[in-house]
Design a protein around this motif. Structure first.
Motif, PDB file in Angstrom:
ATOM      1  N   UNK A 179      40.067  53.903  36.070  1.00  0.00           N
ATOM      2  CA  UNK A 179      40.405  55.016  37.032  1.00  0.00           C
ATOM      3  C   UNK A 179      41.981  55.231  36.783  1.00  0.00           C
ATOM      4  N   UNK A 180      42.662  54.174  36.768  1.00  0.00           N
ATOM      5  CA  UNK A 180      44.066  53.947  36.878  1.00  0.00           C
ATOM      6  C   UNK A 180      44.830  54.188  35.513  1.00  0.00           C
ATOM      7  N   UNK A 181      44.247  54.040  34.498  1.00  0.00           N
ATOM      8  CA  UNK A 181      44.902  54.040  33.214  1.00  0.00           C
ATOM      9  C   UNK A 181      45.408  55.303  32.652  1.00  0.00           C
ATOM     10  N   UNK A 182      44.869  56.499  33.185  1.00  0.00           N
ATOM     11  CA  UNK A 182      45.498  57.907  33.091  1.00  0.00           C
ATOM     12  C   UNK A 182      46.941  57.865  33.556  1.00  0.00           C
ATOM     13  N   UNK A 183      47.366  56.943  34.516  1.00  0.00           N
ATOM     14  CA  UNK A 183      48.642  57.184  35.067  1.00  0.00           C
ATOM     15  C   UNK A 183      49.647  56.092  34.412  1.00  0.00           C
ATOM     16  N   UNK A 184      49.184  55.322  33.380  1.00  0.00           N
ATOM     17  CA  UNK A 184      50.317  54.600  32.850  1.00  0.00           C
ATOM     18  C   UNK A 184      49.990  53.099  32.993  1.00  0.00           C
ATOM     19  N   UNK A 185      51.082  52.257  32.570  1.00  0.00           N
ATOM     20  CA  UNK A 185      50.889  50.728  32.511  1.00  0.00           C
ATOM     21  C   UNK A 185      50.928  50.223  34.065  1.00  0.00           C
ATOM     22  N   UNK A 186      51.919  50.841  34.800  1.00  0.00           N
ATOM     23  CA  UNK A 186      52.319  50.559  36.191  1.00  0.00           C
ATOM     24  C   UNK A 186      51.242  50.602  37.004  1.00  0.00           C
ATOM     25  N   UNK A 187      50.265  51.808  36.771  1.00  0.00           N
ATOM     26  CA  UNK A 187      48.928  52.170  37.753  1.00  0.00           C
ATOM     27  C   UNK A 187      47.834  50.969  37.189  1.00  0.00           C
ATOM     28  N   UNK A 188      47.895  50.522  36.083  1.00  0.00           N
ATOM     29  CA  UNK A 188      46.925  49.641  35.533  1.00  0.00           C
ATOM     30  C   UNK A 188      47.389  48.302  36.172  1.00  0.00           C
ATOM     31  N   UNK A 189      48.542  47.939  36.151  1.00  0.00           N
ATOM     32  CA  UNK A 189      48.724  46.848  36.985  1.00  0.00           C
ATOM     33  C   UNK A 189      48.514  46.505  38.370  1.00  0.00           C
ATOM     34  N   UNK A 190      48.585  47.692  38.894  1.00  0.00           N
ATOM     35  CA  UNK A 190      48.287  47.802  40.535  1.00  0.00           C
ATOM     36  C   UNK A 190      46.979  47.596  40.674  1.00  0.00           C
ATOM     37  N   UNK A 191      46.146  48.439  39.648  1.00  0.00           N
ATOM     38  CA  UNK A 191      44.643  48.447  39.769  1.00  0.00           C
ATOM     39  C   UNK A 191      44.088  46.855  39.426  1.00  0.00           C
ATOM     40  N   UNK A 192      44.776  46.180  38.645  1.00  0.00           N
ATOM     41  CA  UNK A 192      44.406  44.868  38.294  1.00  0.00           C
ATOM     42  C   UNK A 192      44.604  43.848  39.495  1.00  0.00           C
ATOM     43  N   UNK A 193      45.733  43.878  40.089  1.00  0.00           N
ATOM     44  CA  UNK A 193      45.997  43.383  41.380  1.00  0.00           C
ATOM     45  C   UNK A 193      44.896  43.898  42.410  1.00  0.00           C
ATOM     46  N   UNK A 194      44.887  44.982  42.764  1.00  0.00           N
ATOM     47  CA  UNK A 194      43.884  45.224  43.756  1.00  0.00           C
ATOM     48  C   UNK A 194      42.576  44.812  43.339  1.00  0.00           C
ATOM     49  N   UNK A 195      42.109  44.752  42.235  1.00  0.00           N
ATOM     50  CA  UNK A 195      40.733  44.340  42.076  1.00  0.00           C
ATOM     51  C   UNK A 195      40.642  42.989  42.364  1.00  0.00           C
ATOM     52  N   UNK A 196      41.508  42.077  42.078  1.00  0.00           N
ATOM     53  CA  UNK A 196      41.289  40.755  42.398  1.00  0.00           C
ATOM     54  C   UNK A 196      41.496  40.648  44.063  1.00  0.00           C
ATOM     55  N   UNK A 197      42.385  41.370  44.694  1.00  0.00           N
ATOM     56  CA  UNK A 197      42.482  41.022  45.977  1.00  0.00           C
ATOM     57  C   UNK A 197      41.060  41.382  46.740  1.00  0.00           C
ATOM     58  N   UNK A 198      40.530  42.348  46.348  1.00  0.00           N
ATOM     59  CA  UNK A 198      39.101  42.865  46.800  1.00  0.00           C
ATOM     60  C   UNK A 198      38.163  41.690  46.938  1.00  0.00           C
ATOM     61  N   UNK A 199      38.074  40.691  45.995  1.00  0.00           N
ATOM     62  CA  UNK A 199      37.202  39.609  45.805  1.00  0.00           C
ATOM     63  C   UNK A 199      37.677  38.621  46.850  1.00  0.00           C
ATOM     64  N   UNK A 200      38.940  38.319  47.074  1.00  0.00           N
ATOM     65  CA  UNK A 200      39.360  37.336  47.908  1.00  0.00           C
ATOM     66  C   UNK A 200      38.334  37.142  49.338  1.00  0.00           C
ATOM     67  N   UNK A 201      38.200  38.186  50.063  1.00  0.00           N
ATOM     68  CA  UNK A 201      37.422  38.115  51.361  1.00  0.00           C
ATOM     69  C   UNK A 201      35.937  37.684  50.989  1.00  0.00           C
ATOM     70  N   UNK A 202      35.605  37.903  50.078  1.00  0.00           N
ATOM     71  CA  UNK A 202      34.141  37.794  49.523  1.00  0.00           C
ATOM     72  C   UNK A 202      34.158  36.367  49.129  1.00  0.00           C
ATOM     73  N   UNK A 203      34.886  35.776  48.499  1.00  0.00           N
ATOM     74  CA  UNK A 203      34.945  34.352  47.959  1.00  0.00           C
ATOM     75  C   UNK A 203      35.124  33.433  49.427  1.00  0.00           C
TER      76      UNK A 203
END
Length: 259
Positions: free
Chosen positions: A152-176
């Protein structure tokens, strides 16, 4: 799944944005990889066998896990935050001015290193207690979040992808954490306490480095700013820990001497 999770962002950037953007992102991700290898994976290689030996003693196991998390936080939180603050100087000194556009993505990825550390130690506890199936499910969920968010984020460049990568990991933390509470009766309150002292001291360090960098960056070269801020940051962090939690400071010294 782990390999896919750690490389899907790079694959998507290379496919959709091309080699030019991938080069900048690769520099940022390489620093993130080196830090996680030195600070997180190395500690895990030592602590995982210790946790495995305690898998049938639940109280001792949880006590050991809390101590591991706390002592790991003493190293990971300040180092990751220090690199976030000094990413521009680090890029200029180590890689050169032509790679400066990668510093913003480096800041985001390095900040997510704290989340990566949490997930890695949670994974170790699950596997050490004979719960690999839960870990498989969490890893699969992380892959889905990661690919979907980065796509979803790749269309906005590498910074957006970096944010997406960080958020995806963060979403799993409470589940773990929920899984750990379900499987090994993890106390969330005791767990979060292990972050209090390291994070508080790291905040003081961040303020100190920020002020120092503000005044020195006008007068000194990037190399001198990097060295000066690093030394001042280490001194401020250690001093704050000694004042805020002297017991933890003494325990950390003992661990260092044993090592």
């Amino acid at each position: 799944l782990t390999f896919l999770n750690e490389n899907s962002d790079t694959l998507l950037i290379g496919y959709f944005l091309g080699d030019f953007c991938l080069g900048y992102y690769a520099i940022a991700y390489r620093v993130f990889q080196v830090l996680t290898q030195l600070l997180v994976k190395t500690i895990t290689q030592v602590t995982f066998p210790a946790l495995s030996r305690l898998q049938n003693e639940s109280q001792r196991l949880l006590s050991a896990f809390y101590q591991i998390v706390q002592h790991a936080n003493l190293a990971t939180i300040p180092v990751f935050l220090m690199v976030v603050l000094l990413s521009q100087e680090l890029v200029l000194v180590v890689f050169g001015e032509q790679w400066l556009p990668s510093s913003s993505a480096m800041q985001v990825l390095t900040c997510s290193g704290i989340v990566y550390s949490v997930m890695t130690f949670n994974k170790s506890l699950l596997i050490a207690t004979g719960q690999p199936l839960w870990q498989l499910k969490l890893e699969a969920l992380n892959v889905v979040f990661n690919i979907a968010s980065c796509l979803f984020a790749v269309r906005w460049g590498i910074l957006a992808v970096a944010y997406a990568y960080a958020v995806s990991d963060l979403l799993v933390v409470p589940i773990s954490l929920w899984v750990l509470k379900l499987t090994v009766c993890l106390s969330l309150e005791e767990y979060l306490k292990r972050f209090l002292s390291p994070f508080s001291c790291a905040v003081a360090m961040v303020i100190t480095i920020g002020v120092t960098k503000y005044y020195l960056s006008v007068e000194l070269s990037s190399y001198l700013v990097l060295i000066s801020c690093t030394l001042i940051g280490v001194v401020s962090y250690v001093s704050c820990l000694l004042c805020l939690d002297p017991g933890l400071f003494k325990t950390a010294l003992k661990v260092i001497k044993l090592r």
